[in-house]
Design a protein around this motif. Sequence first.
Motif, mmCIF file in Angstrom:
data_model
loop_
_atom_site.group_PDB
_atom_site.id
_atom_site.type_symbol
_atom_site.label_atom_id
_atom_site.label_comp_id
_atom_site.label_asym_id
_atom_site.label_seq_id
_atom_site.Cartn_x
_atom_site.Cartn_y
_atom_site.Cartn_z
ATOM 1 N N TYR A 66 0.838 -1.208 0.000
ATOM 2 C CA TYR A 66 0.000 0.000 0.000
ATOM 3 C C TYR A 66 0.867 1.251 0.000
ATOM 4 O O TYR A 66 0.597 2.216 -0.729
ATOM 5 C CB TYR A 66 -0.913 -0.011 1.224
ATOM 6 N N THR A 67 1.926 1.241 0.796
ATOM 7 C CA THR A 67 2.812 2.398 0.882
ATOM 8 C C THR A 67 3.478 2.698 -0.454
ATOM 9 O O THR A 67 3.679 3.854 -0.825
ATOM 10 C CB THR A 67 3.891 2.147 1.954
ATOM 11 N N SER A 68 3.812 1.650 -1.210
ATOM 12 C CA SER A 68 4.535 1.823 -2.466
ATOM 13 C C SER A 68 3.627 1.943 -3.674
ATOM 14 O O SER A 68 4.131 2.086 -4.798
ATOM 15 C CB SER A 68 5.491 0.637 -2.674
ATOM 16 N N SER A 69 2.305 1.877 -3.488
ATOM 17 C CA SER A 69 1.382 1.891 -4.620
ATOM 18 C C SER A 69 1.293 3.274 -5.246
ATOM 19 O O SER A 69 1.737 4.280 -4.670
ATOM 20 C CB SER A 69 -0.007 1.439 -4.161
ATOM 21 N N SER A 70 0.714 3.332 -6.430
ATOM 22 C CA SER A 70 0.473 4.578 -7.177
ATOM 23 C C SER A 70 1.756 5.343 -7.473
ATOM 24 O O SER A 70 1.752 6.572 -7.539
ATOM 25 C CB SER A 70 -0.509 5.488 -6.413
ATOM 26 N N GLY A 71 2.852 4.623 -7.619
ATOM 27 C CA GLY A 71 4.113 5.264 -7.971
ATOM 28 C C GLY A 71 4.921 5.773 -6.804
ATOM 29 O O GLY A 71 6.009 6.339 -6.992
ATOM 30 N N ALA A 72 4.420 5.586 -5.568
ATOM 31 C CA ALA A 72 5.143 6.088 -4.397
ATOM 32 C C ALA A 72 6.461 5.361 -4.192
ATOM 33 O O ALA A 72 7.420 5.940 -3.666
ATOM 34 C CB ALA A 72 4.274 5.955 -3.141
ATOM 35 N N GLY A 73 6.532 4.094 -4.597
ATOM 36 C CA GLY A 73 7.783 3.365 -4.451
ATOM 37 C C GLY A 73 8.844 3.857 -5.409
ATOM 38 O O GLY A 73 10.026 3.945 -5.055
ATOM 39 N N GLU A 74 8.443 4.224 -6.628
ATOM 40 C CA GLU A 74 9.411 4.679 -7.626
ATOM 41 C C GLU A 74 9.974 6.060 -7.303
ATOM 42 O O GLU A 74 11.155 6.329 -7.513
ATOM 43 C CB GLU A 74 8.763 4.701 -9.017
ATOM 44 N N THR A 75 9.141 6.961 -6.798
ATOM 45 C CA THR A 75 9.618 8.321 -6.514
ATOM 46 C C THR A 75 10.367 8.426 -5.184
ATOM 47 O O THR A 75 11.071 9.398 -4.952
ATOM 48 C CB THR A 75 8.442 9.303 -6.485
ATOM 49 N N GLY A 76 10.203 7.452 -4.306
ATOM 50 C CA GLY A 76 10.842 7.505 -2.994
ATOM 51 C C GLY A 76 9.923 7.973 -1.888
ATOM 52 O O GLY A 76 10.335 8.053 -0.722
ATOM 53 N N ALA A 200 3.380 11.487 -10.080
ATOM 54 C CA ALA A 200 2.495 12.245 -10.966
ATOM 55 C C ALA A 200 1.039 11.963 -10.599
ATOM 56 O O ALA A 200 0.630 10.816 -10.419
ATOM 57 C CB ALA A 200 2.762 11.853 -12.418
ATOM 58 N N GLY A 201 0.244 13.018 -10.465
ATOM 59 C CA GLY A 201 -1.166 12.869 -10.127
ATOM 60 C C GLY A 201 -1.436 12.580 -8.668
ATOM 61 O O GLY A 201 -2.569 12.297 -8.286
ATOM 62 N N PHE A 202 -0.400 12.662 -7.838
ATOM 63 C CA PHE A 202 -0.527 12.360 -6.407
ATOM 64 C C PHE A 202 -0.617 13.681 -5.654
ATOM 65 O O PHE A 202 0.187 14.581 -5.869
ATOM 66 C CB PHE A 202 0.698 11.578 -5.936
ATOM 67 N N SER A 203 -1.597 13.821 -4.760
ATOM 68 C CA SER A 203 -1.797 15.081 -4.036
ATOM 69 C C SER A 203 -1.091 15.049 -2.686
ATOM 70 O O SER A 203 -0.761 13.987 -2.150
ATOM 71 C CB SER A 203 -3.292 15.336 -3.829
ATOM 72 N N LEU A 204 -0.900 16.245 -2.145
ATOM 73 C CA LEU A 204 -0.340 16.338 -0.793
ATOM 74 C C LEU A 204 -1.267 15.710 0.238
ATOM 75 O O LEU A 204 -0.810 15.160 1.243
ATOM 76 C CB LEU A 204 -0.103 17.808 -0.428
ATOM 77 N N VAL A 205 -2.570 15.808 -0.004
ATOM 78 C CA VAL A 205 -3.530 15.193 0.918
ATOM 79 C C VAL A 205 -3.330 13.682 0.961
ATOM 80 O O VAL A 205 -3.302 13.069 2.036
ATOM 81 C CB VAL A 205 -4.972 15.538 0.502
ATOM 82 N N ASN A 206 -3.164 13.058 -0.207
ATOM 83 C CA ASN A 206 -2.932 11.609 -0.239
ATOM 84 C C ASN A 206 -1.638 11.243 0.465
ATOM 85 O O ASN A 206 -1.567 10.280 1.238
ATOM 86 C CB ASN A 206 -2.872 11.125 -1.687
ATOM 87 N N ALA A 207 -0.580 12.027 0.196
ATOM 88 C CA ALA A 207 0.714 11.742 0.817
ATOM 89 C C ALA A 207 0.638 11.880 2.328
ATOM 90 O O ALA A 207 1.127 11.015 3.073
ATOM 91 C CB ALA A 207 1.782 12.669 0.254
ATOM 92 N N ASN A 208 0.019 12.944 2.807
ATOM 93 C CA ASN A 208 -0.052 13.151 4.248
ATOM 94 C C ASN A 208 -1.021 12.192 4.921
ATOM 95 O O ASN A 208 -0.870 11.879 6.107
ATOM 96 C CB ASN A 208 -0.421 14.599 4.548
ATOM 97 N N SER A 209 -2.015 11.719 4.178
ATOM 98 C CA SER A 209 -2.891 10.686 4.740
ATOM 99 C C SER A 209 -2.110 9.401 4.981
ATOM 100 O O SER A 209 -2.253 8.761 6.032
ATOM 101 C CB SER A 209 -4.065 10.424 3.792
#
Length: 488
Positions: A66-76, A200-209
Amino acid sequence: MTTPPVGSDQGRAAPGTGDRPRNRRAAKALRHGASATGRAIGRGTVAGARLAGRGGRAGARRARAYTSSSGAGETGLARIIELHFVNLAGDAALTVSLAGTIFAIPTDEARGQVAQFLALTMAPFALLAPFIGPLLDRFRHGRRWAIGTTLALRAFLCWVLAGAVANDSPWLFPAALGCLVASKAYGVTRASAVPRLLPAGFSLVNANSRNALAGVAGMAVGGGLAGAAAKVGPEWSLRLAFLIYVVGTVLAIRLPARVDSSTGELDIEDTEPVAIPRRDAGRTGVLRRLRARVAALPTTVLVALTSAVGARLLTGFLTLFMAFLMREHPIPGHSGTLVLGLVVGAAGAGNALGTVIGNALRRLRPDVIIAVALIADVLAALVAAVFYSLVTLLVLGLVAGLAAQLIKLSSDAVVQRDIDESVRTRVFAWSETVLQIAWVVGGGIGIGLPLIPQLGFGVIAGLLVLVLAASIRIRMTRRHLAHPAPAV
């Protein structure tokens, strides 16, 4: 051959000799049963441990997926979320370790020392914090090493605290409050790093959630492990916190290089400021710089930041005022420690609930969420002041945690919506600095006020009313300046 006379013992087996085979068989059966029972218990224990281990590994795999989904794993971004999990696990272990030690000295002396060290340590930080971001941009690997330094400093101070707790050393307060300062500095430096890792397409709200959910899990894990270690002694849970912070230091240094990049970014002061009448004559350079930053913010962002300051004032006040109030004036019929734990738990539950609700209300305008959450804070504080009881305190704790998280997530959404990408990271880091200082100011108010429940909660409710009025005035003033009255 003569036969033994009737009634004589001759020819009989010695007493018990005829029962020996039966006794041996019974003992052998008992040993066999015990062995079988032991093997069964052992197999059950091993099976249970394997099942728990598999469940834990499966849960960890799902969490990492879940943590690495939506491209979060690739960007760090996933790495900084994992770092936040470790950071809050360490903070929870530190909190559990100091429970019953920091506040074990007389109340007046404790309040004086807390206020003194908050002032001595936070004043330089408050003055220099607005310039930390630009300063770090001038050095290679600045943010990674800055985040790592805040964790390494807490690791060192936890080791010092372990000895101070065991030996009743006078270094207890300086080291504990140094951990508080380092924790606040971590919040600022991490806030400046998160926007640089958004997919890309990821919001600060999603990241902080995701960060918030990882933080809740980290607090649960760190608090549970520290609670087990604290049964041996508070110094052992502090040594556990030391190890956790060491791991966090390594994770911070291993963050992606994008954390340090500021390519294409401008300072907020380099943008076109809002047309506000200037009255800078006789002001210092620091005040002019602060005014320039505020003037350059859009109305919606300034209103959101003002509301977030009110929420942080409340959480800082509630943390320290309740800690001392429950020592001196516990609610009749209830243990002060129990009430404090319940209020803290309610605030934590509200914080976690705010993360869930914030994601569910993404279609609602964040400005509306911020206004409603601030009004809820005002009402909860007023109710606690007028109808002081265990129930109203629990409601206040729940609302404070819920509103703080909702306002934080919604403020992030406003910043991402209304601030240009070239200055967004600086605005985000600068606003986080302001919010950290607001928490400290709220805590200072909680320390300075007399320990009278109605007075304390009445004062913070009044301050929140002023914050609400200020946010309304900012919106009305900016709107009037944007649409001046036509000349007659």
